[in-house]
Design an enzyme around this catalytic site. Structure first.
Site, short mmCIF file in Angstrom:
data_model
loop_
_atom_site.label_atom_id
_atom_site.label_comp_id
_atom_site.label_asym_id
_atom_site.label_seq_id
_atom_site.Cartn_x
_atom_site.Cartn_y
_atom_site.Cartn_z
N ARG A 10 62.43 51.64 38.81
CA ARG A 10 63.25 51.08 39.88
C ARG A 10 64.50 51.92 40.08
O ARG A 10 64.62 52.69 41.01
CB ARG A 10 63.59 49.61 39.56
CG ARG A 10 64.04 48.80 40.78
CD ARG A 10 65.50 48.97 41.13
NE ARG A 10 66.41 48.52 40.09
CZ ARG A 10 67.73 48.72 40.14
NH1 ARG A 10 68.28 49.35 41.17
NH2 ARG A 10 68.50 48.33 39.14
N GLU A 140 76.33 42.75 40.36
CA GLU A 140 76.60 44.07 40.91
C GLU A 140 78.10 44.35 40.98
O GLU A 140 78.87 43.50 41.40
CB GLU A 140 75.98 44.20 42.30
CG GLU A 140 76.11 45.60 42.89
CD GLU A 140 75.56 45.67 44.31
OE1 GLU A 140 75.34 46.80 44.79
OE2 GLU A 140 75.37 44.61 44.94
#
Length: 502
Positions: A10, A140
């Site tokens: 990923r 994040e």
């Protein structure tokens, strides 16, 4: 026990120029799970492409058959359930839900309040539960959040700590952390929320990814994210190979990773990705288990004085001893031992001198070259020769015939001559013939000329020139070894002259 999540498929695929095919993704996932035994594999981002959907579907089918499905994870987004449905349709059932870990991202990118963002997150968690999908949460830009808006981070975790979330993942999204700040921020999370499982996700923008992982684990983080060979966006992620070595040796913690498979998996990913491993990259670089200095090889022979705990056999490799201008007897002996060859001290001195001579020319020698060097050196000792080449000059210019000028010593007397020829070596032989003709000495006929690279040798190490001669009804061969083809031929010629002289 430290949990290892590999995100090569990923985050690693976000390396510029890297895109794995369906077959390659399946192959890498199998290597990571079956050979390396990493705990989890992040295999894709949801909704990227039809090809990604096909790849994840194929992977989940294989993983379900083998009992590995719980180890596959997919990055998902807060998009009203679209990512969750995509993941469900592939057959996977673990989502790594991307949320905002800093107030700046919430306000600047989402243009929402913290309360609105929290409502969106809880809605996705509830929907995932209804669909039978387990949830991990990526915060994040968490490192920026801890630096600039820690109150927001605490507000978010305070609201989510009792929700159905298996792991909270703390990414240094922009690679801004250093080991001291990593320890401080991670320690704060672990102490404030002791019941939660935290992962740390490092980026290598300052070259501190591995050091930051070290600090995170010291602070009590229970899971770390890595990529094979450090693949990843910008400067990449924390490389699996170095992280495992640091966790096992420096932190004395355990993982489930099988160390001796690391090199094989790293080489496979290097091939699939097209991104070369730096020769000096720790653990997996070509040069990291090669001793160049002779004193180091000597120390290794005396109770492994120059070895540390990173022994190559741990990682499926072997220690090598380079051959070059810094090689001493110890380096050469180590290579000879590997080849099963034993030499006396005088022969070792001669061979060492020749290896250093080639190394001075900045040539690369291999273990496979060594038998050819030995054969050449021990059959030809220049100190015993009556005929020696003192000097020579070869010139080659466009539109002109090659020219050779040489000075040769015969029985202690020097002779010099010049000649042109069809090539540089031909000009050299013609000049030599002139000298021999002036002395009324016979000169053999060259009947064959062959140039080869010894098996296992490299083109930039040396070449082997074999010349066949005919002299007084007898045919024989001489050979020369050198980095330059012409010099190798000249050495073979000098051997011939001394052979007929004797």
């Amino acid at each position: 026990m430290i949990e290892i999540m590999d995100t090569t498929l990923r985050d690693g695929e976000q390396t510029n120029g890297v895109s794995f095919s369906v077959h390659e993704k399946k192959s890498i996932a199998r290597l990571l799970i079956k050979e390396l035994n990493v705990d989890r594999v992040e295999v894709a981002s949801a909704r990227v492409s039809d090809g990604e959907f096909e790849a994840v579907g194929s992977l989940s089918e294989w993983a379900a058959q083998k009992g590995y499905l719980d180890r596959l994870e997919v990055l998902g987004f807060i998009d009203n359930g679209l990512s969750l449905r995509w993941i469900k349709d592939t057959g996977c059932h673990v989502v790594n839900l991307l949320c905002k870990g800093s107030l700046e991202h919430v306000a600047g990118q989402l243009r929402k309040t913290p309360e609105q963002h929290l409502a969106d997150i809880t809605g996705q968690i509830e929907l995932a539960g209804d669909m039978g999908i387990d949830v991990n949460i990526y915060l994040e830009d968490w490192s920026d959040g801890m630096r600039d808006s820690p109150g927001y981070v605490h507000q978010l975790l305070d609201s989510l700590r009792h929700r159905r979330v298996r792991r909270f993942m703390l990414p240094d999204t922009l690679g801004i952390l250093n080991p001291e700040k990593t320890y401080t921020y991670c320690k704060e999370m672990v102490e404030r929320y002791p019941e939660l499982h935290f992962d740390f996700h490092a980026h290598n923008d300052y070259g501190l990814a591995v050091a930051n992982v070290y600090s995170a684990v010291r602070a009590g983080i229970k899971g770390v994210h890595v990529t094979v060979n450090g693949l990843g966006e910008r400067a990449g992620n924390a490389p699996l190979s170095s992280v495992i070595a640091v966790i096992h040796d420096q932190l004395e913690e355990k993982t489930n990773v099988v160390e001796h498979k690391i090199n094989h998996v790293s080489k496979s990913v290097e091939m699939y990705s097209g991104i070369r491993i730096a020769p000096n990259q720790p653990v997996i670089g070509e040069n990291v288990f090669t001793q160049c200095a002779g004193v180091h090889a000597d120390g290794d022979s005396k109770n492994n004085l120059y070895c540390n705990s990173l022994v190559p056999e741990r990682f499926g490799r072997t220690r090598e001893y380079a051959l070059g201008k810094t090689s001493g007897n110890a380096n050469i002996r180590k290579n000879l031992e590997a080849l099963g060859i034993d030499l006396d001290e005088d022969s070792m001195r001669k061979v060492t001198q020749r290896v250093i001579e080639l190394g001075d020319k900045k040539e690369i020698l291999t273990q496979e070259d060594l038998p050819y060097i030995i054969s050449d050196v021990l059959r030809y000792d220049i100190q015993e020769n009556k005929i020696k080449i003192l000097n020579y000059s070869l010139s080659l210019a466009q539109g002109l015939r090659p020219v050779a000028t040489l000075k040769v010593e015969i029985d202690g007397v020097a002779y010099e001559n010049t000649a042109t020829g069809d090539g540089q070596y031909d000009a050299f032989v013609r000049a030599l013939r002139k000298i021999y003709k002036s002395l009324n000495r016979p000169f053999p006929m060259l009947t064959n000329y062959a140039v080869t690279i010894p098996p296992g040798g490299r083109t930039d190490a040396f070449v082997q020139t074999i010349i066949t001669w005919h002299h007084e009804g007898v045919e024989f061969k001489t050979r020369g070894l050198d980095a330059d083809q012409i010099e190798a031929a000249i050495k073979a010629t000098v051997k011939m002259l001394n052979k007929i002289e004797n």
